[in-house]
Design a protein around this motif. Structure first.
Motif, short mmCIF file in Angstrom:
data_model
loop_
_atom_site.label_atom_id
_atom_site.label_comp_id
_atom_site.label_asym_id
_atom_site.label_seq_id
_atom_site.Cartn_x
_atom_site.Cartn_y
_atom_site.Cartn_z
N LYS A 49 26.07 51.29 110.21
CA LYS A 49 27.21 50.71 109.36
C LYS A 49 26.66 50.76 108.00
CE LYS A 49 28.54 46.82 112.47
NZ LYS A 49 28.66 45.46 112.89
N SER A 54 29.80 50.72 105.22
CA SER A 54 30.63 49.43 105.54
C SER A 54 29.64 47.95 105.34
CB SER A 54 31.02 49.46 106.82
OG SER A 54 30.07 49.53 108.04
N LYS A 136 36.86 49.18 107.62
CA LYS A 136 35.81 49.23 106.60
C LYS A 136 35.90 48.45 105.33
CE LYS A 136 33.08 52.84 104.24
NZ LYS A 136 33.02 54.43 104.26
#
Length: 280
Positions: A49, A54, A136
């Motif tokens: 991530k 994100s 996202k």
């Protein structure tokens, strides 16, 4: 005019640059996300991530990566730049967020939702998703909103006075556990020395801010600015006369609100009314 020298092809946007640097360091060492997880100790999905942009992660994981890669404070510096980057917020909010981060004192009236500075992860996620954010973009917006809470958690945090309409406490989330966490968090922050939290009961009647969320910021140069927002638009107000008019309306609302002690008891009663998740 000489052309700008391009040193690297990496992004000049702080958040993207941080993500790119994380991926570059890992790939150059021939590591998979799972390899990195075994070496540093966090879940591989967390690193994924962070590399996708994100999430930014926290300072602990970034410092651990700096230590593992032997990069000194490089990643922590990039992380700090990414955290402070106003482009993580939607364009219409960026100037306000920059001023908020530097404010000496803050006070707010909230119509139907907890103040952004006092929202939990669960509340922010459900509210932003209801506004159309997803994927996202949703994760980035949730992280940016929740990270604003740090402003009130540092050692020299500015004083913050928040008045919330009773509607804020009755318009719960679909996720009852997340709503319990939000109410519990409000009760918790109400005990902090730099936070004064008031509840405006329904019986208080109509007032000058009935339909308008309003935030005031006292700035380093001595000025006070206001930000007002409703369902369709927000506006940063810097003209002295308009700000003073809003302040008079805010003071009238504060005079009708419950005291901080009474307000905390009111929140705790609301919390008791929320059903607990059944045990399994």
């Amino acid at each position: 005019m000489p052309q700008r020298l391009v040193v690297t092809e990496m992004s000049h946007e702080p958040r993207k640059r941080f993500a790119e640097e994380l991926r570059r360091l890992r790939v150059e060492r021939g590591l998979s996300l799972r390899d990195l997880s075994k070496a540093v100790g966090w879940d591989p999905s967390q690193f994924g991530k962070m590399e996708s942009g994100s999430t930014l992660g926290g300072p602990e994981i970034v410092q651990a990566l700096d230590q593992y890669y032997g990069t000194g404070s490089l990643l922590l510096i990039l992380w700090e730049l990414a955290v402070g980057d106003p482009t993580q917020f939607k364009e219409q909010y960026r100037r306000y967020m920059m001023l908020e981060a530097e404010a000496l004192a803050l006070w707010q009236y909230s119509v139907s939702a907890p103040p952004g500075l006092l929202q939990t992860d669960g509340y922010a996620r459900e509210a932003l998703a209801a506004g159309g954010a997803k994927g996202k973009d949703l994760e980035q917006q949730v992280e940016a909103r929740v990270r604003r809470r740090k402003l009130l958690e540092v050692e020299d945090a500015p004083p913050f006075r928040a008045i919330v309409s009773e509607a804020v406490l009755r318009m719960g989330l679909r996720d009852k556990q997340a709503w319990r966490q939000q109410l519990g968090f409000l009760a918790e922050v109400a005990e902090r020395p730099n936070v004064m939290l008031h509840v405006l009961p329904f019986g208080s009647g109509v007032h000058g801010l009935t339909n308008t969320d309003t935030m005031f910021l006292r700035l380093l140069d001595g000025r006070t600015v206001a930000y007002t927002e409703n369902d369709v638009r927000g506006e940063l107000i810097e003209e002295t006369e308009r700000v003073e008019r809003l302040q008079r309306a805010y003071d009238a609302v504060r005079d009708q609100a419950l005291s901080p002690a009474e307000s905390r008891m009111f929140i705790l009663r609301m919390l008791e009314e929320v059903p607990c998740e059944p045990s399994t």
